[in-house]
Design an enzyme around this catalytic site. Sequence first.
Site, PDB file in Angstrom:
ATOM      1  N   HIS A  68       0.840  -1.204   0.000  1.00 14.57           N
ATOM      2  CA  HIS A  68       0.000   0.000   0.000  1.00 14.57           C
ATOM      3  C   HIS A  68       0.876   1.256   0.000  1.00 14.57           C
ATOM      4  O   HIS A  68       0.662   2.192  -0.796  1.00 14.57           O
ATOM      5  CB  HIS A  68      -0.903  -0.036   1.239  1.00 14.57           C
ATOM      6  N   GLU A  69       1.869   1.278   0.887  1.00 13.01           N
ATOM      7  CA  GLU A  69       2.725   2.461   0.983  1.00 13.01           C
ATOM      8  C   GLU A  69       3.646   2.600  -0.223  1.00 13.01           C
ATOM      9  O   GLU A  69       3.962   3.715  -0.649  1.00 13.01           O
ATOM     10  CB  GLU A  69       3.549   2.410   2.285  1.00 13.01           C
ATOM     11  N   HIS A  72       1.889   4.492  -2.893  1.00 14.92           N
ATOM     12  CA  HIS A  72       2.017   5.937  -2.691  1.00 14.92           C
ATOM     13  C   HIS A  72       3.384   6.426  -3.156  1.00 14.92           C
ATOM     14  O   HIS A  72       3.497   7.429  -3.881  1.00 14.92           O
ATOM     15  CB  HIS A  72       1.869   6.281  -1.200  1.00 14.92           C
TER      16      HIS A  72
END
Length: 392
Positions: A68-69, A72
């Site tokens: 998920h990170e 980003h």
Amino acid sequence: MFGRGFHLFTLFGFRVSVDPSWFLLAVLIVWSLARGYFPAVIEGLATDTAIWLAIAGAIGLFASIIFHEFAHALVARRFDMPISGITLFLFGGVAHLRDEPPSARAEFLVAIAGPISSYILAAGFYLLLAVTSAGDGITPLAALFSYLTLINAVLATFNLLPAFPLDGGRVLRAAVWGWTGSLRRATQVSAALGRGLGVALMALGVINIVSGDFVGGLWIGLIGFFILTAAGSTAMQVELKQTLKDIRVRDIMNSQVIAVPADITVAELVDDYFYRHFHKAFPVVRGEQVLGSVRLKDVGQVPRENWGTTSVAEILSSGNGSHVVEPGALVWDALTLMKENNVSRLMVVERGDLKGMLTMRDLMHFLAVHRELSGGPGASEPELRQVAEDRA
């Protein structure tokens, strides 16, 4: 908000670290999965199998958070937004952006990349669940994929709540930014919703505790407290960044500097400088040239009987050559340099000549005056260092 933590690995140029609080989360997740989730899903599940499934589930969760990170971070790199690293902590993970996004579009795409990646993972684990499910019951492997499907869907959905600093809050900030043209105004709106969500979750946590669900209520309350404080501190950081971004060192520095000649003795340094002026460090010069700085800590490393025969030049700190900034440098960059070297003062030097000193106290005084004159932000030293940490 977080220290750099323990370094795990570096991937695609991004440093992945783990905050000490993460270990508490790991224990809680393994315990809850082994004692609650998997035994409830699989009837008659053996204890050792439940423990191994719980460990696999925790590893899968943390891998999902990193994924998920990374989503980003990779999109941020596309917009030339520097990311200093990714940290796992008690409430999940965070990608450390050194600067604010260059545009509302960049903010939106960076923010939405995380939830999209989590939904993609949820879909992938759901396919694996379908493949591994048995006709007459759920297998341990299917139970694991079921958990990872659920947790990624929950992670994505929760993060889409329109409250800063969640991804949905950043999406909202991008929308308000695009509409108003003001990053500051957009941050204020999204942070206000973040504080509201934090208060609501804390209240819900109290209700759950009173109702008998102590662990669940405590966890919800802690998440609410984290969102509340993170929203407030992030709004403050944006205000500080906007205030400091165009300020030069020469605008804030103290040009009335007490410098120490390099050839005096340590005894003279103590009597004539440390006891007289009560500073913790002084620049050291020879003629007009700056040699470095001397600290009380440096004096403490010299035996007292040698004070009269040891010169100041002999005890200069080996690393103080990095505690220098030019007058034309941005205060924003100077603040970062303070953080990286764990110091609260920098020598302002131009072509080898000492021009002044910049201290954390100078920054705080400037912000206090700015607040009185314009209604802008005040700040404590920890808040200033947090701004620098996010940029470092």
